[in-house]
Design a protein around this motif. Structure first.
Motif, PDB file in Angstrom:
ATOM      1  N   ALA A 593       0.822  -1.206   0.000  1.00  0.00           N
ATOM      2  CA  ALA A 593       0.000   0.000   0.000  1.00  0.00           C
ATOM      3  C   ALA A 593       0.861   1.264   0.000  1.00  0.00           C
ATOM      4  O   ALA A 593       0.537   2.253  -0.665  1.00  0.00           O
ATOM      5  CB  ALA A 593      -0.937  -0.008   1.205  1.00  0.00           C
ATOM      6  N   ILE A 594       1.963   1.219   0.750  1.00  0.00           N
ATOM      7  CA  ILE A 594       2.838   2.396   0.795  1.00  0.00           C
ATOM      8  C   ILE A 594       3.519   2.610  -0.552  1.00  0.00           C
ATOM      9  O   ILE A 594       3.597   3.736  -1.057  1.00  0.00           O
ATOM     10  CB  ILE A 594       3.894   2.247   1.911  1.00  0.00           C
ATOM     11  CG1 ILE A 594       3.210   2.176   3.281  1.00  0.00           C
ATOM     12  CG2 ILE A 594       4.889   3.391   1.866  1.00  0.00           C
ATOM     13  CD1 ILE A 594       4.169   2.036   4.437  1.00  0.00           C
ATOM     14  N   ALA A 595       4.008   1.514  -1.143  1.00  0.00           N
ATOM     15  CA  ALA A 595       4.655   1.632  -2.454  1.00  0.00           C
ATOM     16  C   ALA A 595       3.666   2.124  -3.502  1.00  0.00           C
ATOM     17  O   ALA A 595       3.991   2.993  -4.325  1.00  0.00           O
ATOM     18  CB  ALA A 595       5.240   0.286  -2.862  1.00  0.00           C
ATOM     19  N   GLN A 596       2.446   1.591  -3.456  1.00  0.00           N
ATOM     20  CA  GLN A 596       1.456   2.006  -4.431  1.00  0.00           C
ATOM     21  C   GLN A 596       1.053   3.461  -4.222  1.00  0.00           C
ATOM     22  O   GLN A 596       0.824   4.204  -5.187  1.00  0.00           O
ATOM     23  CB  GLN A 596       0.220   1.107  -4.347  1.00  0.00           C
ATOM     24  CG  GLN A 596      -0.717   1.243  -5.530  1.00  0.00           C
ATOM     25  CD  GLN A 596      -0.046   0.883  -6.843  1.00  0.00           C
ATOM     26  OE1 GLN A 596       0.521  -0.195  -7.003  1.00  0.00           O
ATOM     27  NE2 GLN A 596      -0.087   1.809  -7.799  1.00  0.00           N
ATOM     28  N   ARG A 597       0.999   3.877  -2.966  1.00  0.00           N
ATOM     29  CA  ARG A 597       0.693   5.284  -2.680  1.00  0.00           C
ATOM     30  C   ARG A 597       1.770   6.188  -3.275  1.00  0.00           C
ATOM     31  O   ARG A 597       1.475   7.243  -3.851  1.00  0.00           O
ATOM     32  CB  ARG A 597       0.615   5.490  -1.164  1.00  0.00           C
ATOM     33  CG  ARG A 597       0.410   6.950  -0.767  1.00  0.00           C
ATOM     34  CD  ARG A 597       0.603   7.186   0.717  1.00  0.00           C
ATOM     35  NE  ARG A 597       0.887   8.589   0.973  1.00  0.00           N
ATOM     36  CZ  ARG A 597       1.753   9.028   1.872  1.00  0.00           C
ATOM     37  NH1 ARG A 597       2.436   8.182   2.625  1.00  0.00           N
ATOM     38  NH2 ARG A 597       1.934  10.331   2.039  1.00  0.00           N
TER      39      ARG A 597
END
Length: 974
Positions: A593-597
């Motif tokens: 989720a952090i990488a995609q954000r």
């Protein structure tokens, strides 16, 4: 010839059923009294037809149409059948159908299935464990027991009470058309040990195991589905070989046996008489002589091996009279029930005989919990049948099964990668892509392919090592497994001129096709063409895993059952699931989720993200695209990124460490004037190597060398640049832009003459690595890019790591770093982003290396392993310790020698949640690499946050890389 089976058969015995707690009957539970009470109560309330109905287990298709479903429902309501064996379909539909069927039955039915290697033998969307032949290669029987347990747990979850497995046939005939891979092998003792382990695992899950195919289907060349096979061995041979596993399994509590349709003259005197109808084989041998008290199934009565013997109904009666308890897949249940009823009424079948079998069936129902029947819960069913723990076990099973059968001159595992040129050739008609992709993670491996095998041979001149994989369908154990004659011819031709590793992803009998293996240095038997088998086999070839398996059968050319060369791993990175190295995968995947954000909020167009622990890569994911244009290339595993300042610790630093370790006259306390005599008259003469690498030398952080080469319009000046290459302008800084050849020396002079900072304190600077580049190249009399390739990258297998990637890779595989509007005035792609490195022909000591996450993980793992990787020692442990040390911590300087280190205060380069022994570096383009010896953890983050503009560093401002690092540590279980 048809027989009147009423005349042929007479009942030789009647047995009074007993539930004594001292009974050896494997069907007796711990609460024997309660079990007996329930069985007697149910039996007493059954009508004759209901009792006889209990003897039948019919086949139901979970993919059945309305007519088929109605037929099963009719058999339940009108014929009171005792059980169902399910075949093809899906798990959810099976569960719903089964709930409906059970709801119609006054006495809950026994449910069975052929699930020898798991539910996937019959159902889609379910788990496939290795076939028995693969399990037979495993020495550790505890793993085989675990396989049985996991399969049992799956059966239990979906309401299956009987697994018609394990197959305990001893496959002494390689031409056996129906057993083969379903057997644990050809050695009596090994087959027995594996079968007992599997049985124990299955039954520990509360699912009944069924040994089959009694008395032994291993040495046949006829499929009993199609005809009646003949077993010609003597009674003594059968007793010592085929029956041996059953004897041991009976002693270990086997709960049921399936009797095969075989013609066994030494055990049954009547000619061409099926064993499934033989009292001599079932009652006299199995029950009385061998003492088996569990449940006895016929094999399917529709099979040609028995169906051609007599008519429906008569066959069922004969099977029951012979001593079978459950009649499996009768061709005509109503007719068979009528025949048995008639026999009961005329006293051919006594009440005691009927009670004996029916009560055993009821005992089994109690034992599997049907006295407290509950419908199958369909919530989360598919996920429950495809668990993470199944993936973990499946990996371990293949790791222990894959067998190195030949290893001439210790070709395996592959070492000295800098001396290897490796080609891969695929044989067979199935995919070998997972194998090839895994091989490529370790070094450069080129697939050579063509429709013409002669053409393949001509393309191998530039390779010294050839890996050949035989890939055929993994859909089921009966698929074709042989080499073609053309493949054999090509194999022999290649082996005559090259070092060859042959890897067969089929049953080992394929090796019988080969006239000779004399010229083949390495032979690996991987047994199946599953993705896991292919990936694990590649890891064994390169030494990330050891080899442990043994051949379960003999395969000619001096390769015998039990052979298998044990190999140790050589400390290369492997690949596995997080839980196997103490990481919670659900917590770990929070980093998605952090990488995609970061991608969604345009902090960087794309990301490669890798995590390794305890020498295993457990997370390797890609996010986004090369640019913010969604039509641009999506990020791939083999894309290369400009790693910017990580270059310092993966190019300059290892070469400096090498020199310090090998040269007694150079140490970390050596002064710059001693390293480069031209500095003797400079203000930097007395700076030591320790100071320069610790960023504690009063050197300026950065000098924008390129600015002095621009004209008044801020464009590259014609004094320094040309648009085409010439002898005087030969330094290529980007497309169609060449710098004057002597300018790198000008840069060195500027650095040498520049003033020092007024205060001695920690100040990060690129300048030390300009100086060190000059020293390294002078010391070795070679360019830095050549040195790092030949001393480290090639042998480490870092085949995606290089300076100036435009010379080596297609542009579609190189991630762009910036739309440069201030110096080169073009998109920078394939050329180093750093201007100073670009002005050194793309080869800087501080910047210039391009790589991918997997390659950077290798060199970080080498550091983590104290200088050892791939069976090669690059540094002594004490050398790594020397450089991974903070020397000026009392001066508020966290840096090691070259390596960045965790912050000493509140802010710094890490999440602040990791060991002070950890080390790494970050790069201006958004890259990050860190290793922690305490947790044996490597974390690599590749990004191009500088595209299209480097002005705002949102990755740093939003703590993306360190927030991900923190989540990694939170995911650690142990």
């Amino acid at each position: 010839m048809r027989y009147n089976l009423y005349i042929v058969f007479i009942l030789f015995f009647s047995i009074q059923f007993s539930f004594s707690q001292n009974s050896t009957n494997p069907l007796v539970t711990k609460d024997a009294a309660a079990q007996q009470k329930w069985v007697d109560s149910v039996y007493t309330n059954l009508s004759l037809q209901e009792k006889i109905g209990q003897l039948f287990m019919v086949r139901a298709m979970t993919s059945a149409n309305t007519r088929d479903v109605a037929g099963i429902k009719n058999l339940i309501k009108n014929n009171h059948i005792g059980g169902i064996i399910y075949s093809k379909g899906g798990p959810v539909k099976l569960a719903k159908l089964n709930n409906a069927y059970q709801g119609l039955s006054d006495v809950p039915m026994l449910i069975g299935m052929d699930a020898e290697w798991g539910l996937s033998m019959r159902l889609d969307s379910t788990y496939a464990f290795p076939w028995n032949m693969t399990l037979g290669a495993i020495k550790d029987k505890a793993l085989v027991e675990q396989a049985g347990k996991h399969i049992g747990e799956h059966c239990k979850r979906i309401g299956i009470h009987f697994n018609f497995g394990p197959d305990v046939d001893i496959n002494t005939n390689p031409k056996n058309p129906i057993i083969g891979n379903r057997s644990f092998g050809e050695d009596r003792d090994e087959v027995t040990a594996h079968a007992v382990a599997f049985m124990k695992g299955l039954q520990s899950a509360g699912v009944m195991a069924t040994g089959k195919h009694f008395p032994g289907h291993g040495d046949t060349e006829t499929d009993s589905h199609k005809a009646l096979p003949t077993i010609t061995f003597s009674e003594k041979r059968i007793d010592s070989i085929e029956l041996y596993p059953y004897k041991k399994m009976i002693k270990n509590g086997m709960e049921s046996v399936m009797v095969a349709h075989l013609n066994v003259p030494s055990l049954e005197s009547r000619p061409d008489f099926p064993s499934s109808l033989s009292k001599a084989i079932i009652t006299d041998l199995l029950k009385e002589k061998m003492g088996f008290e569990g449940l006895i199934f016929t094999d399917a009565l529709e099979m040609k091996g028995v169906a051609d013997f007599s008519s429906p109904g008569d066959i069922d009666l004969a099977a029951f009279l012979a001593g079978n308890d459950i009649l499996l897949i009768s061709e005509d249940v109503p007719k068979a029930m009528a025949k048995i009823t008639e026999a009961y009424n005329d006293k051919t079948i006594t009440e005691e005989r009927l009670a004996y079998s029916v009560k055993k069936i009821l005992m089994s129902k109690y034992k599997v919990g049907l006295h407290k029947y509950k419908p199958i819960d369909t919530n989360n069913l598919v996920n429950d049948l495809n668990r993470l723990e199944d993936d973990m076990l499946n990996e371990e099973l293949f790791e222990n099964a894959i067998t190195v059968a030949k290893n001439e001159n210790d070709i395996l595992p592959l070492r000295d990668l800098d001396k290897k040129t490796i080609a891969y050739i695929k044989f067979g008609d199935d995919s070998g892509s997972p194998f090839l992709n895994e091989l490529k993670k370790y070094t450069k491996v080129h697939e050579v392919k063509s429709d013409s095998y002669g053409y393949i041979k001509s393309k191998l001149d530039s390779y010294n090592t050839v890996i050949i994989g035989l890939h055929r369908s993994n859909a089921n154990p009966w698929k074709s497994y042989s080499f073609t004659s053309e493949e054999i011819q090509l194999l022999e031709s290649i082996a005559a001129t090259h070092h060859v590793i042959l890897d067969v992803f089929v049953k080992p009998y394929a090796l019988l096709d080969l006239p000779s293996i004399g010229n083949i240095e390495g032979i690996v038997v991987s047994y199946q063409n599953s993705v896991v088998a292919q990936e694990k086999s590649a890891q064994i070839i390169f030494g990330a895993l050891g080899a442990k398996g043994q051949l379960p059968v003999s395969v000619g050319n001096g390769l015998h059952v039990g052979d298998g060369i044990t190999l140790n791993s050589i400390s290369r990175l492997g690949y596995t699931v997080p839980e196997r190295v103490g990481i919670d995968s659900k917590k770990l995947h929070k980093i998605d989720a952090i990488a995609q954000r970061a991608v969604n909020e345009k902090m960087t167009p794309g990301i490669q993200l890798l995590v390794a622990r305890k020498g295993k890569v457990i997370y390797n994911q890609n996010f986004g695209h090369h640019t913010y244009d969604k039509n641009s290339e999506p990020v791939k595993f083999d894309d290369v990124y400009d790693i910017a300042s990580i270059t310092k610790i993966v190019s300059s630093l290892p070469l400096i460490m090498e020199i310090v370790e090998q040269d007694d006259e150079i140490s970390i306390n050596t002064k710059l004037s001693q390293l480069l005599p031209e500095y003797a008259d400079s203000n930097k003469a007395n700076i030591t190597l320790k100071q320069i690498l610790s960023h504690y030398a009063r050197l300026k952080p950065w000098i924008p060398f390129y600015v002095a080469t621009l004209d008044s319009a801020k464009m590259p000046s014609s004094e320094y640049y040309r648009k085409s290459h010439s002898e005087d302008f030969n330094i290529k800084v980007s497309n169609n832009l060449y710098l004057k050849r002597d300018y790198p020396e000008t840069i060195q002079k500027i650095i040498k003459d520049t003033d020092l900072l007024t205060t001695l304190k920690y100040r990060y600077s690129d300048l030390p690595y300009y100086i060190l580049k000059k020293f390294i190249e002078t010391y070795y009399d070679r360019t830095l890019d050549h040195l790092i390739q030949t001393h480290f990258y090639e042998s480490l297998g870092m085949n995606y790591s290089t300076y100036n990637p435009y010379l080596k890779f297609p542009m579609k595989d190189i991630v762009p770093t910036e739309n440069d509007t201030y110096y080169r005035h073009q998109v920078v792609q394939g050329y180093v982003h750093d201007m100073g490195a670009a002005m050194q022909n793309g080869v800087g000591g501080h910047a210039g290396v391009f790589s991918n996450a997997n390659d950077i993980a290798k060199i970080m793992q080498m550091y983590l392993q104290k200088g050892f990787y791939g069976d090669k020692r690059y540094f002594k442990p004490e050398t790594v310790d020397m450089f991974n040390k903070t020397y000026y911590a009392d001066k508020d300087n966290r840096r090691g020698l070259g390596f960045d280190k965790p912050q000493l205060g509140k802010s710094g380069p890490t999440c602040g949640c990791l060991s002070m022994k950890s080390f790494g570096h970050s790069g201006f383009t958004g890259t990050y690499a860190w290793a922690d010896p305490d947790e044996e953890l490597v974390y690599v983050f590749m990004a191009n946050r500088t595209y299209p503009s480097a002005e705002i560093n949102m990755l740093l401002r939003e703590n993306i890389r360190t927030d991900i690092q923190e989540l990694i540590y939170e995911a650690i279980i142990n």
